[in-house]
Structures are given as C-alpha cells and as structure tokens.
Design a protein around this motif. Structure first.
Motif, PDB file in Angstrom:
ATOM      1  N   THR A   3      34.787  48.030  54.585  1.00 16.59           N
ATOM      2  CA  THR A   3      34.778  46.665  55.144  1.00 16.59           C
ATOM      3  C   THR A   3      33.479  45.910  54.908  1.00 16.59           C
ATOM      4  OG1 THR A   3      34.041  47.567  57.245  1.00 16.59           O
ATOM      5  CG2 THR A   3      36.403  47.233  56.984  1.00 16.59           C
ATOM      6  N   GLN A   4      32.482  46.582  54.374  1.00 16.77           N
ATOM      7  CA  GLN A   4      31.188  45.911  54.226  1.00 16.77           C
ATOM      8  C   GLN A   4      31.318  44.718  53.278  1.00 16.77           C
ATOM      9  OE1 GLN A   4      28.203  48.421  52.643  1.00 16.77           O
ATOM     10  NE2 GLN A   4      26.714  46.796  52.387  1.00 16.77           N
ATOM     11  N   LYS A   5      30.907  43.542  53.744  1.00 14.19           N
ATOM     12  CA  LYS A   5      30.999  42.342  52.901  1.00 14.19           C
ATOM     13  C   LYS A   5      29.818  42.317  51.943  1.00 14.19           C
ATOM     14  CE  LYS A   5      31.673  37.362  53.247  1.00 14.19           C
ATOM     15  NZ  LYS A   5      31.902  37.317  51.827  1.00 14.19           N
ATOM     16  N   PRO A   6      30.090  42.129  50.645  1.00 13.26           N
ATOM     17  CA  PRO A   6      28.978  42.071  49.703  1.00 13.26           C
ATOM     18  C   PRO A   6      28.086  40.885  50.008  1.00 13.26           C
ATOM     19  CG  PRO A   6      30.977  41.284  48.684  1.00 13.26           C
ATOM     20  CD  PRO A   6      31.367  41.830  50.020  1.00 13.26           C
ATOM     21  N   ALA A   7      26.820  41.053  49.763  1.00 15.14           N
ATOM     22  CA  ALA A   7      25.872  40.032  50.221  1.00 15.14           C
ATOM     23  C   ALA A   7      25.470  39.084  49.108  1.00 15.14           C
ATOM     24  CB  ALA A   7      24.633  40.725  50.776  1.00 15.14           C
ATOM     25  N   PHE A   8      25.626  37.800  49.371  1.00 17.38           N
ATOM     26  CA  PHE A   8      24.876  36.807  48.608  1.00 17.38           C
ATOM     27  C   PHE A   8      23.580  36.650  49.381  1.00 17.38           C
ATOM     28  CE2 PHE A   8      23.212  32.513  48.414  1.00 17.38           C
ATOM     29  CZ  PHE A   8      23.081  32.329  47.050  1.00 17.38           C
ATOM     30  N   GLU A   9      22.467  36.956  48.763  1.00 14.17           N
ATOM     31  CA  GLU A   9      21.205  36.921  49.497  1.00 14.17           C
ATOM     32  C   GLU A   9      20.553  35.549  49.338  1.00 14.17           C
ATOM     33  OE1 GLU A   9      17.046  39.409  49.933  1.00 14.17           O
ATOM     34  OE2 GLU A   9      18.325  39.764  48.219  1.00 14.17           O
ATOM     35  N   HIS A  36      23.719  43.429  45.952  1.00 22.46           N
ATOM     36  CA  HIS A  36      23.602  42.029  46.328  1.00 22.46           C
ATOM     37  C   HIS A  36      23.182  41.231  45.093  1.00 22.46           C
ATOM     38  CE1 HIS A  36      19.558  43.731  46.721  1.00 22.46           C
ATOM     39  NE2 HIS A  36      19.083  42.515  46.492  1.00 22.46           N
ATOM     40  N   TYR A  37      23.226  39.942  45.203  1.00 20.84           N
ATOM     41  CA  TYR A  37      22.830  39.082  44.081  1.00 20.84           C
ATOM     42  C   TYR A  37      22.242  37.801  44.627  1.00 20.84           C
ATOM     43  CZ  TYR A  37      27.097  36.469  45.156  1.00 20.84           C
ATOM     44  OH  TYR A  37      28.052  35.727  45.797  1.00 20.84           O
ATOM     45  N   HIS A  38      21.456  37.117  43.811  1.00 24.83           N
ATOM     46  CA  HIS A  38      20.857  35.840  44.218  1.00 24.83           C
ATOM     47  C   HIS A  38      20.431  35.105  42.943  1.00 24.83           C
ATOM     48  CE1 HIS A  38      17.259  38.245  43.493  1.00 24.83           C
ATOM     49  NE2 HIS A  38      17.643  39.078  44.443  1.00 24.83           N
ATOM     50  N   GLY A  71      17.487  39.588  36.246  1.00 27.87           N
ATOM     51  CA  GLY A  71      17.829  38.195  35.989  1.00 27.87           C
ATOM     52  C   GLY A  71      18.593  37.522  37.119  1.00 27.87           C
ATOM     53  N   SER A  72      18.745  36.226  36.992  1.00 23.77           N
ATOM     54  CA  SER A  72      19.436  35.402  37.986  1.00 23.77           C
ATOM     55  C   SER A  72      20.893  35.836  38.147  1.00 23.77           C
ATOM     56  CB  SER A  72      19.373  33.948  37.519  1.00 23.77           C
ATOM     57  OG  SER A  72      20.124  33.118  38.356  1.00 23.77           O
ATOM     58  N   ASN A  73      21.314  36.005  39.410  1.00 25.69           N
ATOM     59  CA  ASN A  73      22.699  36.359  39.773  1.00 25.69           C
ATOM     60  C   ASN A  73      23.190  37.679  39.183  1.00 25.69           C
ATOM     61  OD1 ASN A  73      23.310  34.224  41.516  1.00 25.69           O
ATOM     62  ND2 ASN A  73      23.705  32.854  39.798  1.00 25.69           N
ATOM     63  N   LEU A  74      22.265  38.560  38.821  1.00 27.88           N
ATOM     64  CA  LEU A  74      22.657  39.887  38.337  1.00 27.88           C
ATOM     65  C   LEU A  74      22.744  40.833  39.536  1.00 27.88           C
ATOM     66  CD1 LEU A  74      23.145  41.798  35.910  1.00 27.88           C
ATOM     67  CD2 LEU A  74      20.669  42.168  35.834  1.00 27.88           C
ATOM     68  N   PRO A  75      23.947  41.351  39.848  1.00 26.36           N
ATOM     69  CA  PRO A  75      24.061  42.224  41.033  1.00 26.36           C
ATOM     70  C   PRO A  75      23.190  43.471  40.870  1.00 26.36           C
ATOM     71  CG  PRO A  75      26.230  41.614  40.183  1.00 26.36           C
ATOM     72  CD  PRO A  75      25.234  41.200  39.162  1.00 26.36           C
ATOM     73  N   HIS A  76      22.536  43.873  41.947  1.00 24.10           N
ATOM     74  CA  HIS A  76      21.682  45.045  41.891  1.00 24.10           C
ATOM     75  C   HIS A  76      21.538  45.667  43.272  1.00 24.10           C
ATOM     76  CE1 HIS A  76      19.157  41.532  42.736  1.00 24.10           C
ATOM     77  NE2 HIS A  76      18.350  42.338  43.415  1.00 24.10           N
ATOM     78  N   CYS A  77      21.063  46.906  43.259  1.00 24.49           N
ATOM     79  CA  CYS A  77      20.823  47.638  44.500  1.00 24.49           C
ATOM     80  C   CYS A  77      19.327  47.776  44.711  1.00 24.49           C
ATOM     81  CB  CYS A  77      21.376  49.042  44.342  1.00 24.49           C
ATOM     82  SG  CYS A  77      22.866  49.311  45.259  1.00 24.49           S
ATOM     83  N   GLY A  78      18.931  48.008  45.952  1.00 22.72           N
ATOM     84  CA  GLY A  78      17.530  48.323  46.212  1.00 22.72           C
ATOM     85  C   GLY A  78      17.129  49.573  45.445  1.00 22.72           C
ATOM     86  N   LEU A  79      15.862  49.637  44.997  1.00 25.04           N
ATOM     87  CA  LEU A  79      15.409  50.765  44.187  1.00 25.04           C
ATOM     88  C   LEU A  79      14.823  51.900  45.013  1.00 25.04           C
ATOM     89  CD1 LEU A  79      13.695  48.614  41.424  1.00 25.04           C
ATOM     90  CD2 LEU A  79      15.594  50.158  41.031  1.00 25.04           C
ATOM     91  N   THR A  80      14.523  51.632  46.282  1.00 25.45           N
ATOM     92  CA  THR A  80      13.875  52.660  47.102  1.00 25.45           C
ATOM     93  C   THR A  80      14.652  52.903  48.396  1.00 25.45           C
ATOM     94  OG1 THR A  80      12.490  51.038  48.246  1.00 25.45           O
ATOM     95  CG2 THR A  80      11.597  52.004  46.234  1.00 25.45           C
ATOM     96  N   ASP A  81      14.479  54.099  48.934  1.00 28.26           N
ATOM     97  CA  ASP A  81      15.006  54.421  50.265  1.00 28.26           C
ATOM     98  C   ASP A  81      14.094  55.471  50.882  1.00 28.26           C
ATOM     99  OD1 ASP A  81      15.704  56.898  49.148  1.00 28.26           O
ATOM    100  OD2 ASP A  81      17.748  56.258  48.697  1.00 28.26           O
ATOM    101  N   ASP A 183      31.443  38.110  44.248  1.00 26.54           N
ATOM    102  CA  ASP A 183      31.907  38.799  45.452  1.00 26.54           C
ATOM    103  C   ASP A 183      32.799  39.982  45.098  1.00 26.54           C
ATOM    104  OD1 ASP A 183      30.496  37.099  47.038  1.00 26.54           O
ATOM    105  OD2 ASP A 183      32.197  35.870  47.650  1.00 26.54           O
ATOM    106  N   ARG A 184      33.694  39.755  44.147  1.00 33.77           N
ATOM    107  CA  ARG A 184      34.605  40.829  43.728  1.00 33.77           C
ATOM    108  C   ARG A 184      33.848  42.035  43.181  1.00 33.77           C
ATOM    109  NH1 ARG A 184      39.010  37.556  40.459  1.00 33.77           N
ATOM    110  NH2 ARG A 184      40.625  37.355  42.021  1.00 33.77           N
ATOM    111  N   ILE A 185      32.930  41.749  42.252  1.00 31.53           N
ATOM    112  CA  ILE A 185      32.227  42.864  41.616  1.00 31.53           C
ATOM    113  C   ILE A 185      31.346  43.584  42.629  1.00 31.53           C
ATOM    114  CG2 ILE A 185      30.064  41.853  40.692  1.00 31.53           C
ATOM    115  CD1 ILE A 185      32.553  43.883  38.628  1.00 31.53           C
TER     116      ILE A 185
END
Length: 290
Positions: A3-9, A36-38, A71-81, A183-185
């Motif tokens: 159910t997690q909604k993908p984030a537009f940041e 997320h993407y922005h 780049g702009s609007n390229l979906p990505h994940c955080g690199l660290t945890d 959002d889909r991707i």
C-alpha cells in the motif's frame, strides 16, 4: 497487499538559497529509503561504507563509498541505511534552471550542460574523482552560501571533465512526461525492493498498476530496456553480491536468502551477471580486503 504510495518528493531550497544542501550522519540519519523522484538534479557523496545503488532500472553494489549524479525525474532509492557503515552522506539538489533559464547555455557552461544531459540515466564516479571531489563536497559544510555556490560550480565542472565515469542506465531509461508513469514505475520498484526475496508474479504486479500482463510487459520494457523478470533477478543478484561480501553465510544460504529457489539457476545467473561464480567472487573479495 502493498500500500505504500510512491513519493514525488517536493524539494524546497534552503532559505535564501537556489539549491538544497543536506549532510547526514549517525546523529542525523537519511530516512528517505523508498523509491522516489523529483525534478531536481541530485549529487550524492557517500563517505565510506558499502551498499546498493538503485537508480532507474540499474541496481549494483558499491564499496568504499560512492559519488553519484542523478538526473531530473529519475527514480532512485536512498544509498545509505543503518547497515551501510558509512561515515556520512552529503546531498546537493538543484533545479536545471537554478541559476536562471539561460545560464547553462553560455559557452563556458557547455560541458556542465552536457553532464546534466548525461545524468538523465545516472552517473557514478570512481577512482581519484570520487576521492578528491568527495572531499570538496564535504568541505561545503563549512562554507558561506556564496562560497558554496562557487564550489558547486567548480565540482560540476570537474565532474564534467572526468573520465572516471560509469553510466548507470547506459541503455536508456525514459519516462513519459506524464506523472502517472512515474507513479506507476515507483509502485513497481518499491514492491520489488520490499518483496524481492519472495516470488513476484506478472499477474500480481500488473494488477497493482491496473494493467493487463501484455500491456505491463511492453510498458516496463519500453521504459527500462529490461524485462520485468530480468530486473527482479538483477535485484536479487546484487543483493547476493552484498551478502557474499558482508555476511558469513554459505553460498546455498545466500541463494535462498536473496529469493532464488534453485541453486544451479542461481550459480548460472550469478556467473552471467558478474563474470564469476559466487565462490570465486567471495574469494577475490577476501584477497582484496586482506
């Protein structure tokens, strides 16, 4: 059900600035770990540690820190945890026109403009570039706003002239202009990120984005230049690389831990992906580290 909604940041520049600068460490953790993407371009320096880089449809394992331009609007994940083991992470985000509509069109900015264009698929920097520019990025913390702006331009210029580059989505990653595609991707990528150790069927993932299986397969291939099965398997294999490098698990345990249910298929896939068998990969890492 996922159910997690993908984030537009939505990113607001620091007050009085045309760009955003953030520094994360053990006292100030970066919690933005989902896809997320922005519209902003993002420059990230990870000081030390190892983990997964997940940019567009590219997934790989990094060690001894990372330097990435996204780049702009390229979906990505955080690199660290909490498991990355890095000292700190510095993030600079800027809109393409952060210095005005025409600034990057002047002749002196030609190389930086080309760098921004190339960053649409994500770029990782290695070797001396990573080390030397990583240090300059960390120094931003102690500079005035004006010094910081000049330093960012200098860093971008040096990145634009570097030959130590890895193009992460070299075969292309093209989202339509429609935000719905982003959002889909993101729904798909987030589901894979959270469930790659289990079976993910095409029926299941197609339903999540309200598409038929054939439509989804065409859509995913068009955007990522990969089949969905290929993407999931690469995700599992990168996780296997991480486990082989960091955990005292047997190779059989690694196989099942990362979502494969057939040992010979895992061995064959790992060799095709890395050029080495899992045991050779682990042995080479031990040699490098000792």
């Amino acid at each position: 059900m996922f159910t997690q909604k993908p984030a537009f940041e939505a990113i607001e520049p620091n007050f009085g600035n045309s760009f955003t600068y953030q520094k994360f460490d053990e006292d100030h953790v970066n919690n933005n770990t989902s896809w997320h993407y922005h519209p902003e371009i993002e420059l990230v320096y990870v000081n030390g540690g190892s983990g997964k880089r997940q940019i567009g449809s590219h997934v790989s394992y990094y060690s001894d820190g990372d330097l990435i331009l996204i780049g702009s609007n390229l979906p990505h994940c955080g690199l660290t945890d909490s498991l990355t083991g890095n000292t700190s992470e510095t993030v600079v985000q800027m809109k393409l026109d952060f210095l005005g509509n025409d600034f990057f069109k002047i002749p002196e900015m030609k190389k930086i403009k080309s760098l921004f264009d190339a960053s649409n698929g994500g770029i990782a920097f290695s070797g001396k570039t990573k080390k030397q520019l990583g240090e300059k990025i960390e120094v931003l913390e102690y500079q005035t706003d004006f010094q910081r702006l000049l330093s960012i331009l200098s860093i971008l210029n040096q990145l634009a002239n570097s030959t130590e580059t890895i193009f992460l989505n070299a075969e292309g990653f093209s989202l339509q202009t429609d935000v719905k595609d982003n959002d889909r991707i993101n729904i798909v990528f987030n589901h894979v990120k959270n469930n790659f150790t289990e079976e993910i069927t095409l029926d299941q993932i197609s339903n999540m984005v309200s598409m038929t299986v054939p439509s989804f397969c065409r859509y995913f291939k068009k955007i990522t230049n990969k089949t969905f099965t290929q993407f999931v398997n690469e995700y599992r294999l990168v996780h296997a690389s991480k486990l082989l490098a960091e955990k005292p698990l047997s190779i059989t345990e690694v196989c099942f831990e990362c979502g494969f249910n057939n040992f010979s298929h895992f061995n064959k896939s790992f060799k095709a992906f890395t050029g080495q068998s899992p045991s050779d990969y682990r042995n080479e890492l031990k040699t490098l580290l000792h």
